[in-house]
Design a protein around this motif. Sequence first.
Motif, PDB file in Angstrom:
ATOM      1  N   LYS A  63       0.802  -1.223   0.000  1.00  0.00           N
ATOM      2  CA  LYS A  63       0.000   0.000   0.000  1.00  0.00           C
ATOM      3  C   LYS A  63       0.835   1.273   0.000  1.00  0.00           C
ATOM      4  CE  LYS A  63      -0.568   0.093   5.044  1.00  0.00           C
ATOM      5  NZ  LYS A  63      -1.558   0.113   6.150  1.00  0.00           N
ATOM      6  N   ASP A  64       2.091   1.195   0.418  1.00  0.00           N
ATOM      7  CA  ASP A  64       2.927   2.394   0.500  1.00  0.00           C
ATOM      8  C   ASP A  64       3.844   2.582  -0.704  1.00  0.00           C
ATOM      9  OD1 ASP A  64       1.903   3.071   3.041  1.00  0.00           O
ATOM     10  OD2 ASP A  64       3.275   1.667   4.003  1.00  0.00           O
ATOM     11  N   PHE A  65       3.566   1.904  -1.801  1.00  0.00           N
ATOM     12  CA  PHE A  65       4.433   2.041  -2.971  1.00  0.00           C
ATOM     13  C   PHE A  65       4.418   3.496  -3.475  1.00  0.00           C
ATOM     14  CE2 PHE A  65       0.331   1.260  -5.008  1.00  0.00           C
ATOM     15  CZ  PHE A  65       0.365   2.083  -6.121  1.00  0.00           C
ATOM     16  N   GLN A  66       5.543   3.883  -4.049  1.00  0.00           N
ATOM     17  CA  GLN A  66       5.690   5.247  -4.549  1.00  0.00           C
ATOM     18  C   GLN A  66       5.754   5.336  -6.069  1.00  0.00           C
ATOM     19  OE1 GLN A  66       5.679   8.063  -2.436  1.00  0.00           O
ATOM     20  NE2 GLN A  66       4.972   6.425  -1.068  1.00  0.00           N
ATOM     21  N   SER A  67       6.173   4.256  -6.715  1.00  0.00           N
ATOM     22  CA  SER A  67       6.330   4.285  -8.174  1.00  0.00           C
ATOM     23  C   SER A  67       5.725   3.028  -8.786  1.00  0.00           C
ATOM     24  CB  SER A  67       7.811   4.400  -8.554  1.00  0.00           C
ATOM     25  OG  SER A  67       8.567   3.375  -7.942  1.00  0.00           O
TER      26      SER A  67
ATOM     27  N   ALA B 233      -7.062   5.405  -6.444  1.00  0.00           N
ATOM     28  CA  ALA B 233      -6.832   4.758  -5.150  1.00  0.00           C
ATOM     29  C   ALA B 233      -5.523   5.194  -4.493  1.00  0.00           C
ATOM     30  CB  ALA B 233      -6.840   3.243  -5.320  1.00  0.00           C
ATOM     31  N   PHE B 234      -4.535   5.582  -5.309  1.00  0.00           N
ATOM     32  CA  PHE B 234      -3.205   5.935  -4.787  1.00  0.00           C
ATOM     33  C   PHE B 234      -2.754   7.262  -5.401  1.00  0.00           C
ATOM     34  CE2 PHE B 234      -3.666   1.328  -4.867  1.00  0.00           C
ATOM     35  CZ  PHE B 234      -3.366   0.984  -3.556  1.00  0.00           C
ATOM     36  N   PRO B 235      -3.396   8.350  -5.012  1.00  0.00           N
ATOM     37  CA  PRO B 235      -3.103   9.642  -5.656  1.00  0.00           C
ATOM     38  C   PRO B 235      -1.693  10.141  -5.417  1.00  0.00           C
ATOM     39  CG  PRO B 235      -4.524   9.940  -3.726  1.00  0.00           C
ATOM     40  CD  PRO B 235      -4.458   8.460  -3.985  1.00  0.00           C
ATOM     41  N   GLY B 236      -1.005   9.631  -4.404  1.00  0.00           N
ATOM     42  CA  GLY B 236       0.347  10.097  -4.125  1.00  0.00           C
ATOM     43  C   GLY B 236       1.439   9.376  -4.882  1.00  0.00           C
ATOM     44  N   ALA B 237       1.097   8.293  -5.579  1.00  0.00           N
ATOM     45  CA  ALA B 237       2.101   7.497  -6.288  1.00  0.00           C
ATOM     46  C   ALA B 237       2.429   8.103  -7.648  1.00  0.00           C
ATOM     47  CB  ALA B 237       1.607   6.071  -6.463  1.00  0.00           C
TER      48      ALA B 237
END
Length: 269
Positions: free
Chosen positions: A54-58, A76-80
């Motif tokens: 869940k904490d993936f960045q790329s 679902a992962f707007p920060g990635a």
Amino acid sequence: MLEDGVQLYAPDFANSGGGFKSCYFSELARLEEQNFWFRSRNQLIVWALSKYCKDFQSFLEVGCGTGFVLSGVSQAFPGATLLGSEIFSAGLGYAAARLPSVKFIQMDARDIPYREEFDVIGAFDVLEHIEDDMTVLCEVRAALKANGFMFITVPQHRWLWSPVDEYACHVRRYSASELYKKLESIGFDIVHSTSFVSLLLPAMLLSRLKQRHAQSSIDPADELKLSGGLNAFLYKVMQAELGFIKSGVNLPFGGSRLVVAKRRDWILK
């Protein structure tokens, strides 16, 4: 080489990469958002990403098509940081229109131009189109960071082969054991695996058998062109199935399979 602002890493294949017909993209772009199968697959992928990394960045998607999966991941992962790749330039126009803030490139999955770059790489119903799937898997492993994850969906069960597979330009349907063997032999550990489209498997098998024995020609694309009522019913069935998977049930049989694999530092000899 740039074309319409998109980096082309394999320009010789941009309009004739093989394994798929670029004319299908317009139909997919029109049908995906409402079709029960595409919507349910997106929900399954997002759930698996949330559960296992869940904490993936790329995130790189290999064979992103019209960008439908990436649209779900983006929400679902707007920060990635997301990157979409496709061998056919035609698909990237639809993807960029869907996701104007996401970067897209044209590339051949057998020659990924990155090394140890991504936390997660996804290939969703892509490998079955490529004869040399082992080269693709090796390239994905090389492009992942240490302990990175690969997420895969593929059609499974060879006994389901039908005109639908030929229409979709498949070269194989996988067995679970075949996919595990390939992944493990090049340096992946299987973290999670489950079938899906399991509750609908009997109906799917009957449909495939009917297609094999049809006396007149049929349109395999009819499976995407469903009435609103039938599409809604099938979506509810898939929702029930997703509930089973989320509760920890790994379904042994189904029209498709999801595999989550983690890169390890050593390779089997």
